[in-house]
Design an enzyme around this catalytic site. Structure first.
Site, PDB file in Angstrom:
ATOM      1  N   HIS A  61       0.644  -1.880   0.104  1.00  0.00           N
ATOM      2  CA  HIS A  61       0.504  -0.290   0.212  1.00  0.00           C
ATOM      3  C   HIS A  61       1.008   1.151   0.293  1.00  0.00           C
ATOM      4  CE1 HIS A  61      -4.631  -0.891   1.420  1.00  0.00           C
ATOM      5  NE2 HIS A  61      -3.681  -1.950   0.368  1.00  0.00           N
ATOM      6  N   GLU A  79      -6.519  -0.803  -6.490  1.00  0.00           N
ATOM      7  CA  GLU A  79      -7.726   0.239  -5.959  1.00  0.00           C
ATOM      8  C   GLU A  79      -6.950   2.323  -6.186  1.00  0.00           C
ATOM      9  OE1 GLU A  79      -6.221  -1.695  -3.099  1.00  0.00           O
ATOM     10  OE2 GLU A  79      -7.775  -2.936  -2.961  1.00  0.00           O
TER      11      GLU A  79
END
Length: 330
Positions: free
Chosen positions: A38, A105
């Site tokens: 991330h 995402e």
């Protein structure tokens, strides 16, 4: 025997303590590990974003565990860079590394400033990236023009055997799409019937390789303590994929999470303080056809969970998984 692994969450824990937790996981008896990748956390309360690829080199060098990572080539990472990273870890740690390649995402990818594509475009881009990465890992020179552009790329330092490229999927439809390219599948805990559908779609479409399940767990001394951890750290992650894909900042996740009812947390996180009950709940999901299970304690403090895993949870989980597998075979 089912592989029982530890999930390392970069968006929740600083890199140094997370490395210490992975090393401790090996000491208490976990068989393997995997990690997230991330640039931003799911919530301001989580507040971390260590660089997975640097961390993986340290983790592989200081443990004997095999590791996997869930990553997203195509926007934040050019596929040639992902191929180079995979090749280097594969060459340095033969047989101990795999990478799951997803469509990503917006929270991690919007930083490039490029338009966030539709789901159909992202799926097509992912497939192109997979083909590019496979060709580069095979030693080919690649030029490609499509959803991604590659100009005469070649990876020179290659492993003898290319690491597995795994498909990450939450829905049965995504699992089916991955079946013709992936060397395995990884998904997250869901109701048992949903997991059966994910496994069934992948296998029915010809999907090969091991199936891995990541299970979100909130562990505590009692139900109240365990639930407090789950609600604080993971309520921002209860949103459906169609929402998760498009939110861009931790602040947006936190705002939407205010709409989540506290009791909904238990539908996504296994909130437990009893090792036998947790082992039985996880084993029921593993019996859907999984070869590997990775436990993710969603708290930022890992010591108590790891202590409990070594003392009681792992032996019970292995016994429960063996019993459920034998029962399914019968």
């Amino acid at each position: 025997m089912v592989t029982v692994g530890f999930h390392a969450s970069h968006e929740q824990i600083p890199p140094g303590p997370l490395l210490a937790a992975a090393r401790r996981a090996e000491q208490v008896g976990f068989d393997a590990a995997m990690c997230s990748d991330h640039l931003a956390p799911w919530s301001e309360r989580q507040g971390e974003s260590g660089f997975a690829w640097s961390w993986l080199g340290a983790a592989l060098a200081t443990t004997a565990l095999p590791f996997g990572v869930v990553t997203a080539p195509g926007q934040r990472y050019h596929p040639a860079i992902v191929a180079q990273a995979i090749a280097t870890l594969g060459a340095m740690f033969p047989g101990r590394f795999w990478a799951a390649l997803g469509s990503g995402e917006a929270m991690n990818e919007h930083v490039t400033g490029d338009r966030w594509p539709t789901k159909a475009e992202r799926d097509a881009r992912l497939r192109e990236c997979v083909d590019v990465i496979r060709a580069l890992l095979a030693g080919e020179e690649v030029t490609h023009h499509g959803h991604v552009t590659v100009d005469r790329a070649r990876v020179w330092s290659l492993p003898d055997v290319a690491p597995r490229l795994v498909g990450p999927a939450v829905t049965p439809a995504t699992a089916r799409r991955h079946a013709d390219w992936a060397d395995g599948l990884v998904t997250v805990n869901q109701p048992v019937e949903s997991l059966r559908q994910v496994v069934g779609e992948y296998r029915d479409a010809g999907g090969r390789g091991p199936l891995a399940l990541q299970v979100h767990v909130a562990w505590g001394t009692d139900d109240e303590a365990a639930f407090a951890v789950a609600h604080d750290q993971w309520r921002s992650n209860l949103l459906p994929p169609s929402v998760n894909w498009h939110l861009e900042t931790p602040e947006q996740y936190d705002a939407v999470a205010e709409l989540v009812r506290p009791e909904e947390v238990r539908g996504t996180v296994l909130v437990e303080h009893d090792p036998q009950r947790l082992a039985d709940r996880v084993a029921e999901m593993v019996a859907c056809g999984f070869d590997e299970v990775y436990l993710h304690h969603v708290g930022q403090q890992q010591d108590a969970f790891l202590d409990a895993a070594g003392e009681a949870l792992l032996p019970r989980l292995r016994e429960a998984c063996a019993a459920s597998t034998d029962g399914g075979a019968a």
